[in-house]
Design a protein around this motif. Structure first.
Motif, mmCIF file in Angstrom:
data_model
loop_
_atom_site.group_PDB
_atom_site.id
_atom_site.type_symbol
_atom_site.label_atom_id
_atom_site.label_comp_id
_atom_site.label_asym_id
_atom_site.label_seq_id
_atom_site.Cartn_x
_atom_site.Cartn_y
_atom_site.Cartn_z
ATOM 1 N N ASP A 28 -68.241 -21.208 -44.470
ATOM 2 C CA ASP A 28 -67.546 -20.041 -45.017
ATOM 3 C C ASP A 28 -66.375 -19.649 -44.110
ATOM 4 O OD1 ASP A 28 -69.262 -19.369 -42.949
ATOM 5 O OD2 ASP A 28 -69.753 -17.390 -43.765
ATOM 6 N N VAL A 29 -65.471 -20.611 -43.915
ATOM 7 C CA VAL A 29 -64.403 -20.403 -42.929
ATOM 8 C C VAL A 29 -63.005 -20.496 -43.558
ATOM 9 C CG1 VAL A 29 -65.827 -21.242 -41.023
ATOM 10 C CG2 VAL A 29 -64.377 -22.858 -42.286
ATOM 11 N N GLU A 30 -62.933 -20.514 -44.865
ATOM 12 C CA GLU A 30 -61.613 -20.603 -45.488
ATOM 13 C C GLU A 30 -60.760 -19.382 -45.101
ATOM 14 O OE1 GLU A 30 -59.480 -21.079 -49.884
ATOM 15 O OE2 GLU A 30 -61.668 -21.122 -49.691
ATOM 16 N N GLY A 31 -59.567 -19.640 -44.612
ATOM 17 C CA GLY A 31 -58.697 -18.559 -44.178
ATOM 18 C C GLY A 31 -58.931 -18.094 -42.751
ATOM 19 N N LEU A 32 -59.985 -18.628 -42.109
ATOM 20 C CA LEU A 32 -60.175 -18.350 -40.683
ATOM 21 C C LEU A 32 -58.994 -18.932 -39.910
ATOM 22 C CD1 LEU A 32 -61.925 -17.600 -38.129
ATOM 23 C CD2 LEU A 32 -62.900 -19.910 -38.324
ATOM 24 N N VAL A 33 -58.471 -18.185 -38.935
ATOM 25 C CA VAL A 33 -57.375 -18.664 -38.102
ATOM 26 C C VAL A 33 -57.843 -18.670 -36.654
ATOM 27 C CG1 VAL A 33 -55.003 -18.269 -37.330
ATOM 28 C CG2 VAL A 33 -55.647 -17.753 -39.694
ATOM 29 N N VAL A 34 -57.759 -19.831 -36.035
ATOM 30 C CA VAL A 34 -58.143 -19.981 -34.629
ATOM 31 C C VAL A 34 -56.859 -20.138 -33.819
ATOM 32 C CG1 VAL A 34 -59.445 -21.338 -32.953
ATOM 33 C CG2 VAL A 34 -60.320 -21.059 -35.289
ATOM 34 N N LEU A 35 -56.597 -19.157 -32.969
ATOM 35 C CA LEU A 35 -55.363 -19.134 -32.193
ATOM 36 C C LEU A 35 -55.656 -19.558 -30.764
ATOM 37 C CD1 LEU A 35 -54.146 -15.687 -33.544
ATOM 38 C CD2 LEU A 35 -53.177 -17.895 -34.126
ATOM 39 N N GLY A 36 -55.342 -20.807 -30.466
ATOM 40 C CA GLY A 36 -55.512 -21.316 -29.115
ATOM 41 C C GLY A 36 -56.964 -21.374 -28.704
ATOM 42 N N GLY A 37 -57.229 -21.138 -27.427
ATOM 43 C CA GLY A 37 -58.580 -21.232 -26.909
ATOM 44 C C GLY A 37 -58.991 -22.678 -26.702
ATOM 45 N N ARG A 38 -60.300 -22.903 -26.718
ATOM 46 C CA ARG A 38 -60.828 -24.266 -26.513
ATOM 47 C C ARG A 38 -61.634 -24.662 -27.739
ATOM 48 N NH1 ARG A 38 -63.396 -25.756 -20.832
ATOM 49 N NH2 ARG A 38 -61.180 -25.421 -20.353
ATOM 50 N N VAL A 39 -61.156 -25.693 -28.427
ATOM 51 C CA VAL A 39 -61.779 -26.190 -29.647
ATOM 52 C C VAL A 39 -61.887 -27.704 -29.531
ATOM 53 C CG1 VAL A 39 -61.648 -26.288 -32.166
ATOM 54 C CG2 VAL A 39 -60.662 -24.336 -30.949
ATOM 55 N N SER A 40 -63.100 -28.244 -29.685
ATOM 56 C CA SER A 40 -63.275 -29.693 -29.595
ATOM 57 C C SER A 40 -62.660 -30.376 -30.810
ATOM 58 C CB SER A 40 -64.762 -30.041 -29.508
ATOM 59 O OG SER A 40 -65.383 -29.834 -30.779
ATOM 60 N N PRO A 41 -62.329 -31.657 -30.714
ATOM 61 C CA PRO A 41 -61.805 -32.368 -31.893
ATOM 62 C C PRO A 41 -62.760 -32.314 -33.083
ATOM 63 C CG PRO A 41 -61.401 -33.645 -29.903
ATOM 64 C CD PRO A 41 -62.275 -32.489 -29.499
ATOM 65 N N ALA A 42 -64.061 -32.407 -32.818
ATOM 66 C CA ALA A 42 -65.035 -32.387 -33.912
ATOM 67 C C ALA A 42 -65.031 -31.026 -34.616
ATOM 68 C CB ALA A 42 -66.430 -32.697 -33.384
ATOM 69 N N LEU A 43 -65.008 -29.956 -33.829
ATOM 70 C CA LEU A 43 -64.996 -28.629 -34.434
ATOM 71 C C LEU A 43 -63.674 -28.374 -35.146
ATOM 72 C CD1 LEU A 43 -66.268 -25.905 -34.968
ATOM 73 C CD2 LEU A 43 -65.503 -25.146 -32.709
ATOM 74 N N GLY A 44 -62.565 -28.811 -34.554
ATOM 75 C CA GLY A 44 -61.268 -28.646 -35.197
ATOM 76 C C GLY A 44 -61.219 -29.347 -36.538
ATOM 77 N N ALA A 45 -61.784 -30.567 -36.599
ATOM 78 C CA ALA A 45 -61.806 -31.318 -37.859
ATOM 79 C C ALA A 45 -62.684 -30.624 -38.893
ATOM 80 C CB ALA A 45 -62.311 -32.735 -37.606
ATOM 81 N N HIS A 46 -63.823 -30.098 -38.463
ATOM 82 C CA HIS A 46 -64.728 -29.394 -39.384
ATOM 83 C C HIS A 46 -64.057 -28.142 -39.956
ATOM 84 C CE1 HIS A 46 -68.379 -27.522 -40.954
ATOM 85 N NE2 HIS A 46 -68.008 -26.412 -40.307
ATOM 86 N N LEU A 47 -63.429 -27.375 -39.099
ATOM 87 C CA LEU A 47 -62.779 -26.157 -39.571
ATOM 88 C C LEU A 47 -61.635 -26.482 -40.526
ATOM 89 C CD1 LEU A 47 -62.684 -24.133 -36.215
ATOM 90 C CD2 LEU A 47 -64.224 -23.776 -38.159
ATOM 91 N N GLY A 48 -60.860 -27.500 -40.169
ATOM 92 C CA GLY A 48 -59.756 -27.887 -41.039
ATOM 93 C C GLY A 48 -60.228 -28.384 -42.391
ATOM 94 N N ALA A 49 -61.333 -29.116 -42.397
ATOM 95 C CA ALA A 49 -61.869 -29.632 -43.657
ATOM 96 C C ALA A 49 -62.330 -28.522 -44.585
ATOM 97 C CB ALA A 49 -63.032 -30.589 -43.367
ATOM 98 N N HIS A 50 -62.627 -27.369 -44.014
ATOM 99 C CA HIS A 50 -63.069 -26.232 -44.821
ATOM 100 C C HIS A 50 -61.988 -25.157 -44.909
ATOM 101 C CE1 HIS A 50 -66.938 -28.227 -43.959
ATOM 102 N NE2 HIS A 50 -67.342 -27.678 -45.098
ATOM 103 N N HIS A 51 -60.747 -25.597 -44.726
ATOM 104 C CA HIS A 51 -59.567 -24.763 -45.001
ATOM 105 C C HIS A 51 -59.367 -23.611 -44.015
ATOM 106 C CE1 HIS A 51 -59.379 -27.099 -48.646
ATOM 107 N NE2 HIS A 51 -60.590 -26.697 -48.996
ATOM 108 N N ALA A 52 -59.814 -23.804 -42.796
ATOM 109 C CA ALA A 52 -59.424 -22.899 -41.709
ATOM 110 C C ALA A 52 -58.168 -23.463 -41.060
ATOM 111 C CB ALA A 52 -60.542 -22.778 -40.684
ATOM 112 N N LEU A 53 -57.468 -22.611 -40.331
ATOM 113 C CA LEU A 53 -56.257 -23.032 -39.628
ATOM 114 C C LEU A 53 -56.494 -22.957 -38.136
ATOM 115 C CD1 LEU A 53 -53.528 -21.114 -41.678
ATOM 116 C CD2 LEU A 53 -54.123 -23.542 -41.831
ATOM 117 N N VAL A 54 -56.228 -24.058 -37.450
ATOM 118 C CA VAL A 54 -56.397 -24.119 -36.004
ATOM 119 C C VAL A 54 -55.026 -24.331 -35.379
ATOM 120 C CG1 VAL A 54 -57.490 -25.291 -34.061
ATOM 121 C CG2 VAL A 54 -58.725 -25.058 -36.251
#
Length: 378
Positions: free
Chosen positions: A51-77
């Motif tokens: 349930d992360v559509e429209g979530l925006v992650v601004l910087g910080g520390r995000v692993s490639p796996a988590l970044g890919a998961h969030l992007g696949a569910h329409h979040a912005l990293v």
């Protein structure tokens, strides 16, 4: 990140305690803003959420796996520039220790403050659109942090030139001005640089008169940041370490990397440093809700005077205006004769009652305090 755009409940998550609370509540993550967070310890919990559509992650520390998961569910990293010496997505004001990290070992040229200026120059030289974007995001983040720092408290701006040397009577007078204003409960905001700005921030931080006298003596051994920024900063840090501190933060610096030759002073409870001088100037003057005191200065100070005059000139006749006080009758009348223009404009509009030319910092302090009941918002 602008406080004026916030909705209820607050979509900004700026610390891990708030993140933990949101995740534990089961609240949908849609539309939230994660700002400058290390998500490492929360990765498994976030990977389990869709349930992360429209979530925006601004910087910080995000692993490639988590970044890919969030992007696949329409979040912005939003990534950062690994070469950026400062964090564009930071959620708080700077401290002197942050900006001058590495000073002892590598000199000023190794500090984040100097490297940020070089990063800005290099980005402009190569027309790097990504660096331009990150600078804009950084400055908006700083604006948000300034809003949180000030809150509902009244702010008085103290403007003045960077050339005023430690150990002079003018420097001591500016420090006394800052101390008196802060003692009345006002936040003292300056351009955050050397000279008159440093003196006013020092006074606002020191509060105790005897401690201020001792600090002035200690600083006088290195009168200027030229030729050595490192010696100027090191002396100030040693002096600041011995100062008794007030529980209420009252010393605020708002400098800019636009003036690369001006290092920030260390006598601030918070430092809101900007890449854009235009945004910085506007924000500094707009926050001076209790008034603006202008000590002697050159072109930058003159610019600030007329930026302050403009909203006074066009204000509604019913508006309760904060005072604009120029200190130094001969200086502002003859050496840099801007007072004649200010007075002429004031005669045409209602601002004439709140523009003043005085001789001493004590007179300026009294004018400001006569028009305010202290540091709380009305």
């Amino acid at each position: 990140m602008d406080g004026a755009r916030r909705s209820t409940p607050d979509p900004e998550i700026e610390n891990l305690a708030d993140l933990d609370a949101v995740l534990s509540s089961g609240r949908p993550l849609t539309g939230l803003r994660f700002q400058d967070l290390d998500l490492t310890a929360y990765e498994d919990r976030l990977l389990a959420r869709s349930d992360v559509e429209g979530l925006v992650v601004l910087g910080g520390r995000v692993s490639p796996a988590l970044g890919a998961h969030l992007g696949a569910h329409h979040a912005l990293v939003f990534p950062t520039d690994p070469h950026a010496p400062v964090d564009p997505y930071r959620a708080s004001l700077y401290t002197a220790e942050e900006l001058y990290a590495g000073l002892t070992d590598g000199g000023y040229e190794s500090t984040p403050d100097f490297l940020a200026y070089q990063w800005m120059k290099d980005g402009a030289l190569h027309h790097d659109a990504f660096v331009t974007l990150l600078r804009a995001i950084h400055d908006d983040s700083i604006t948000d942090a300034l809003d949180e720092f000030v809150g509902s408290r009244k702010v008085v701006g103290v403007m003045g030139g960077h050339a005023l040397a430690r150990g002079t009577t003018g420097y001591a007078a500016a420090a006394g001005l800052g101390r008196s204003l802060a003692a009345a409960g006002l936040v003292v905001a300056t351009g955050g640089g050397p000279g008159a700005m440093e003196a006013a921030n020092l006074g606002a931080l020191a509060r105790d008169e005897s401690a201020l006298e001792t600090a002035l003596e200690g600083l006088a051994v290195v009168p200027s940041f030229r030729p050595s920024v490192a010696a100027w900063v090191s002396t100030a840090l040693a002096v600041r370490a011995d100062l008794p501190r007030s529980d209420a933060p009252g010393s605020l610096g708002i400098p800019t990397w636009f003036y690369g030759h001006e290092p920030p002073n260390v006598f601030c409870d918070g430092i809101g440093k900007y890449f854009s001088n235009a945004i910085r100037e506007d924000g500094l003057l707009a926050r001076a809700t209790a008034g603006l005191v202008v000590l002697e200065g050159a072109a930058g100070t003159v610019q600030e005077i007329f930026q302050a005059v403009t909203p006074l000139f066009y204000a509604s006749p019913q508006a309760r205006l904060a005072p604009l006080v120029l200190v130094g009758q001969e200086y502002w009348s003859e050496t840099v004769p801007v007072w004649a223009a200010v007075r002429a404009l004031g005669q045409e509009r209602g601002m004439g009652s709140v523009t003043h030319l005085v001789e001493t910092a004590e007179e300026a302090t009294q004018i400001v305090l006569d028009r305010t009941d202290g540091g709380s918002a009305p």
